[in-house]
Design a protein around this motif. Sequence first.
Motif, short mmCIF file in Angstrom:
data_model
loop_
_atom_site.label_atom_id
_atom_site.label_comp_id
_atom_site.label_asym_id
_atom_site.label_seq_id
_atom_site.Cartn_x
_atom_site.Cartn_y
_atom_site.Cartn_z
N ALA A 52 -8.33 69.39 -48.46
CA ALA A 52 -7.06 68.74 -48.12
C ALA A 52 -7.24 67.24 -47.96
O ALA A 52 -6.41 66.45 -48.41
CB ALA A 52 -6.48 69.35 -46.84
N LEU A 53 -8.35 66.83 -47.36
CA LEU A 53 -8.61 65.39 -47.20
C LEU A 53 -8.86 64.73 -48.55
O LEU A 53 -8.42 63.60 -48.78
CB LEU A 53 -9.81 65.18 -46.27
CG LEU A 53 -9.56 65.46 -44.79
CD1 LEU A 53 -10.87 65.40 -44.00
CD2 LEU A 53 -8.55 64.48 -44.23
N ARG A 54 -9.54 65.41 -49.45
CA ARG A 54 -9.76 64.86 -50.78
C ARG A 54 -8.43 64.69 -51.52
O ARG A 54 -8.21 63.67 -52.18
CB ARG A 54 -10.69 65.77 -51.59
CG ARG A 54 -12.15 65.63 -51.20
CD ARG A 54 -13.04 66.47 -52.11
NE ARG A 54 -14.42 66.37 -51.68
CZ ARG A 54 -15.23 67.38 -51.50
NH1 ARG A 54 -14.82 68.61 -51.76
NH2 ARG A 54 -16.47 67.20 -51.10
N LEU A 57 -6.66 61.75 -50.05
CA LEU A 57 -7.27 60.51 -50.52
C LEU A 57 -6.83 60.18 -51.94
O LEU A 57 -6.50 59.03 -52.24
CB LEU A 57 -8.80 60.62 -50.45
CG LEU A 57 -9.58 59.40 -50.95
CD1 LEU A 57 -9.26 58.17 -50.11
CD2 LEU A 57 -11.07 59.70 -50.95
N GLU A 58 -6.76 61.18 -52.80
CA GLU A 58 -6.32 60.96 -54.18
C GLU A 58 -4.87 60.50 -54.22
O GLU A 58 -4.51 59.59 -54.97
CB GLU A 58 -6.50 62.23 -55.01
CG GLU A 58 -6.11 62.08 -56.46
CD GLU A 58 -6.89 61.00 -57.19
OE1 GLU A 58 -6.31 60.39 -58.11
OE2 GLU A 58 -8.06 60.73 -56.86
N ILE A 59 -4.03 61.10 -53.40
CA ILE A 59 -2.63 60.69 -53.33
C ILE A 59 -2.53 59.26 -52.82
O ILE A 59 -1.75 58.46 -53.34
CB ILE A 59 -1.82 61.67 -52.45
CG1 ILE A 59 -1.67 63.00 -53.17
CG2 ILE A 59 -0.47 61.08 -52.08
CD1 ILE A 59 -1.09 64.11 -52.31
N SER A 60 -3.33 58.92 -51.82
CA SER A 60 -3.33 57.54 -51.30
C SER A 60 -3.77 56.55 -52.37
O SER A 60 -3.21 55.46 -52.48
CB SER A 60 -4.24 57.43 -50.08
OG SER A 60 -3.73 58.18 -49.02
N GLU A 63 -0.86 56.10 -54.70
CA GLU A 63 0.17 55.26 -54.07
C GLU A 63 -0.25 53.79 -54.08
O GLU A 63 0.57 52.90 -54.33
CB GLU A 63 0.42 55.71 -52.63
CG GLU A 63 1.17 57.01 -52.52
CD GLU A 63 1.32 57.49 -51.09
OE1 GLU A 63 0.61 56.97 -50.19
OE2 GLU A 63 2.15 58.37 -50.87
N LEU A 64 -1.53 53.52 -53.82
CA LEU A 64 -2.03 52.16 -53.85
C LEU A 64 -1.89 51.56 -55.25
O LEU A 64 -1.45 50.41 -55.40
CB LEU A 64 -3.49 52.11 -53.40
CG LEU A 64 -4.16 50.74 -53.43
CD1 LEU A 64 -3.45 49.76 -52.50
CD2 LEU A 64 -5.63 50.88 -53.05
N GLU A 65 -2.22 52.33 -56.26
CA GLU A 65 -2.10 51.84 -57.64
C GLU A 65 -0.64 51.55 -57.98
O GLU A 65 -0.33 50.53 -58.59
CB GLU A 65 -2.70 52.86 -58.61
CG GLU A 65 -2.71 52.41 -60.04
CD GLU A 65 -3.54 51.14 -60.26
OE1 GLU A 65 -3.16 50.34 -61.13
OE2 GLU A 65 -4.55 50.95 -59.56
N LEU A 66 0.26 52.45 -57.58
CA LEU A 66 1.69 52.22 -57.83
C LEU A 66 2.19 50.98 -57.09
O LEU A 66 2.98 50.20 -57.62
CB LEU A 66 2.50 53.45 -57.43
CG LEU A 66 2.34 54.67 -58.33
CD1 LEU A 66 3.05 55.87 -57.73
CD2 LEU A 66 2.87 54.38 -59.72
#
Length: 168
Positions: A52-54, A57-60, A63-66
């Motif tokens: 779940a943490l991985r 992190l991937e979603i974050s 979001e940072l790239e967007l």
Amino acid sequence: MSAPENPSSASWTYRMEVSPTGQGPSAPPPGSNDPVVLLHHLVNLQNQTLDALRQSLEISRQELELTREIVQVNREQRARQSAELERWQNGHKGMLDVSRETLGRLEQVHAALLGEMAEYVEEHHDNLVDADFALSDFVDRFGPRLAHLNTMLAVLRPLAVARPKPDA
């Protein structure tokens, strides 16, 4: 057969067992107190938490790239608008001073209209709250004029405030 003299004194017992699955009481799983089984459950929970943490992190990261893309698009848009404004200013130098004067006068008109609207609200507050017709009349009276005036001010402000770059 004799009936009890006091029917409310009859001793009745009613018992029902309820479980979340509706299948009666369940026995604990075999070996639930076994340290090895508990350790396996703990490791499984930690693996699920790590997954779940991985994912988080991937979603974050996405979001940072967007967000970085949005910032870049905004910068490019501001640069285009600034260049367009500068081109317009260079092509219409005589309009800049007129725009500044017009902006000042329209801001006075805007302030007067807002003052008139505030007075109207103060005088007719009870009617505006209670009567739909009065509210509609108020919106018709001030809404379009204020909206159009705000649009005109929004067009004039960048023209009046911006200074063209001196020719080299």
